[in-house]
Design an enzyme around this catalytic site. Sequence first.
Site, PDB file in Angstrom:
ATOM      1  CE  LYS A 579       4.431  -2.009 -11.827  1.00  0.00           C
ATOM      2  NZ  LYS A 579       4.546  -0.541 -12.133  1.00  0.00           N
ATOM      3  CB  VAL A 609       9.443  -1.739  -6.034  1.00  0.00           C
ATOM      4  CG1 VAL A 609       8.671  -1.592  -4.710  1.00  0.00           C
ATOM      5  CG2 VAL A 609       9.204  -3.070  -6.600  1.00  0.00           C
ATOM      6  CB  ALA A 611       8.142   6.170  -8.480  1.00  0.00           C
ATOM      7  CG  LEU A 613      10.289   6.294  -2.877  1.00  0.00           C
ATOM      8  CD1 LEU A 613       9.180   5.418  -2.051  1.00  0.00           C
ATOM      9  CD2 LEU A 613      10.874   7.692  -2.233  1.00  0.00           C
ATOM     10  N   GLY A 664      -1.986  11.424 -13.796  1.00  0.00           N
ATOM     11  CA  GLY A 664      -1.032  10.641 -14.232  1.00  0.00           C
ATOM     12  C   GLY A 664      -0.511   9.541 -13.308  1.00  0.00           C
ATOM     13  CD  GLU A 667       0.436   0.982 -15.166  1.00  0.00           C
ATOM     14  OE1 GLU A 667       0.622   1.338 -16.115  1.00  0.00           O
ATOM     15  OE2 GLU A 667       1.238   0.805 -13.986  1.00  0.00           O
ATOM     16  CG  ASP A 678       1.140  -1.794 -10.368  1.00  0.00           C
ATOM     17  OD1 ASP A 678       1.889  -2.243 -11.239  1.00  0.00           O
ATOM     18  OD2 ASP A 678       1.528  -0.658  -9.694  1.00  0.00           O
ATOM     19  CE  LYS A 682       4.356  -0.474  -8.040  1.00  0.00           C
ATOM     20  NZ  LYS A 682       3.791   0.794  -7.640  1.00  0.00           N
TER      21      LYS A 682
END
Length: 814
Positions: A579, A609, A611, A613, A664, A667, A678, A682
């Site tokens: 990003k 933004v 993942a 989607l 997971g 970050e 984050d 986005k």
Amino acid sequence: MQVLKFGGTSVANAANIAKVLDIVTAAARQETTVVVVSALGGITDALIEAGRLAAAGQEDYKERLRTIESRHLDAARELVPVTSQSSVLSLVKTHCNELEGICDGVFLLGELSVRTLDRVMSFGELLASQLVAASLKARQVQHQWQDSRQLIRTNSQHGFATVDFAATNQLINDFVAGQPEALYIVPGFVAADAQGITTTLGRGGSDYTAAIFAGALGASRLEIWTDVSGMMTADPRLVPHARPIPRISYQEAMELSHFGAKVLYPPTIQPVMSQGIPLWIKNTFAPTDHGTLVEVSPPANNHIVRGLSSIGQLALLSLEGGGMVGIPGFSKRLFEALAREKINVILITQSSSEHSISVAINSRDAAAAQRSVDEEFAYEIAVGKVDPLHLETDLAIVALVGENMKNHTGISGRMFGALGNNGVNIRAIAQGSSEKNISTVIRAQDVKKAINVLHESFFEATSKQVNLFVVGVGNVGSKLLEQLDRQQAYLQEKLKLNVRVVGVANSRTFALHEQGLAPGEWQQALDNGEPLHLPTLVEAIHARNLRNAVFVDVTASADVAQVYGALLEKSVAVVACNKIACASEYVNYARLKSLAQEFNTDFLFETNVGAGLPIIGTLNDLLRSGDVVNRIEAVLSGTLNFVFNHYDGKRPFAEVVRQAQKEGYTEPDPRLDLSGTDVARKILILARESGEKLEMEQIHNVSFLPASCMEGSVEDFYEQLAVHEDHFRSLYDAAAAQGKKLKFVARYADGKASVGLQSIAPGHDFHALHGKDNAVLFYTDRYPEQPMVIKGAGAGAEVTASGVFADIIRTARG
């Protein structure tokens, strides 16, 4: 009557000559046959070198002559039984002694005239043809050897003599009628003038000899035997998937040969073309292969383009100036200036305004051409009517050839589009009025890419090759590589895509494999890779210059994001999970978008933004269709949503965050997620994609973390989370008391954006979000009250990798 010609590779050594003997013997059983023989491979060059060394006073010429003699003696000993060797060995020695005597004279005089050079070069074909004849005699095959110098009459233009066809045709027919045989052997390339002095027929001379005999005798066919199975759709050294051309017209064959297909030299086949005699190109080393039949009117095929060809080492000369417009004679003077220097023009193009004319020539002639043209137009240059000749070097021509092109529209557009999409800049264009050929002048370093791109476009509709450079092979990167491996068959079958991973890199090393890494090989390749230095990696990607190249950034590295511009400028598509670039200063974001547009490539970052989607893609579709975004509300952190969906005050907040990191969702440093940084990135990206010129510092970030949580290491962070457990519990209790849920919400409206923790009431689209889900609400002119909602898993290596995968496919299908 048929004529067979065997080139230098076909008679390069005894083993090859044995193959020729088998072909010749079988042919003579079927029909009366004339066999034209070239010099042993490499011998003509060796003869020229010996002559020039002698003229230069260098005694090394004797060593060259000894090598030439040894090659012929060795071949004779292998081909002819010992009991019959004496005569052929004596013949070779006699010729070689004569050759040595001529070179000794050249050495003493210090001069090599073109007449003497013709005589020196003639020994190659004379020796080779007599070796073939002696080998046939040893096999007891009846034949007649004849010196072509007694049958082909030319003028006295040594080096490239002009044939007297009336005299030649008569001599050939009288000879064949007077000495009837089933098989004749003759040397190629050599002829003689009216005084009987040896001449040569120039480039492609042995082919010319064969065509002369075929034309004179009205042959049923001419066969050119070489080391390839006919003409190909492209140079197989450049295009692995090039395929043979079974049948082709004379005109198409000449066009392809003119632009680099070295199977034929166009002027040499005129005697057979004018009579419509079929010409076969066959492979001495694979005689059963079909080869290529060159004929006047081949049957129609399914391909619009018959073949691709290229010619390198070119220079482009451009004569320009306002004083040229409307004034006759400029073109004439330009070509006369070139003709004075005996410079051949390969391609011509002129602007309709008459303001400029460009010609392509061989690079070796560039300096002489520039000098001659500037001298010719010295006055016009001095008074400013014409600019000094502009010279560009390191260029090449790529040509599309096909009779069917004239019956189809859009071929040029398809050609230029394919080249443009891969960053191949076209310097000049030429198309004949017959529409059999479209030629483009490009950079020499782009030839391999251009030929492959065009071959793929016009001949390989079944598959498009995509070349990936994947940087970052951690959780997401490794999942992406696994998905690519699993989907290879599907991509080939359903989408006609051959997606190859040709480069991989981690934070320490990189490895490039131009032929592609097989599934599961990437880790070993990295273990044996070079130390990662990003400028070196970018240079290596540029140097490979592969078609349909995609750079895939699956890192969170600011350094990797810095190289996007250098890649886009070379039409390498960029797919970024990272990003940082899109959330950097607006001017950098806008520059990258502009570069992608300018260089006709893709800069895709769907996974920035949500993942996997389809958030950014949907937003772009709305805008492209004319809708206007008025407001965006979103839950954009799968990490934060996971944390607040799992935190109920029964387990410590720190423990829930650790679980998110372990699975997971965070970050490497969870503070990047929990601080809201984050999410701010986005919403900034979504605002920018909506048309807003926002900077990161303009995003209002209301943090829920106590300040001490942001200090020290990651472990210090977890300690501080435990210290402030009461704070997190109070946030949860306050929301739960009202039946609400905590969600970290991003908002954009009226040119402003903010992020912060909110209590969401039941019935709201965000209230029911589970696990790591994200949701985005787009309020637009078309969706003013009921927003467009995109909802689903917004974190996790698998879904993020799938989003990157989808962007890769978008670049390929673009």
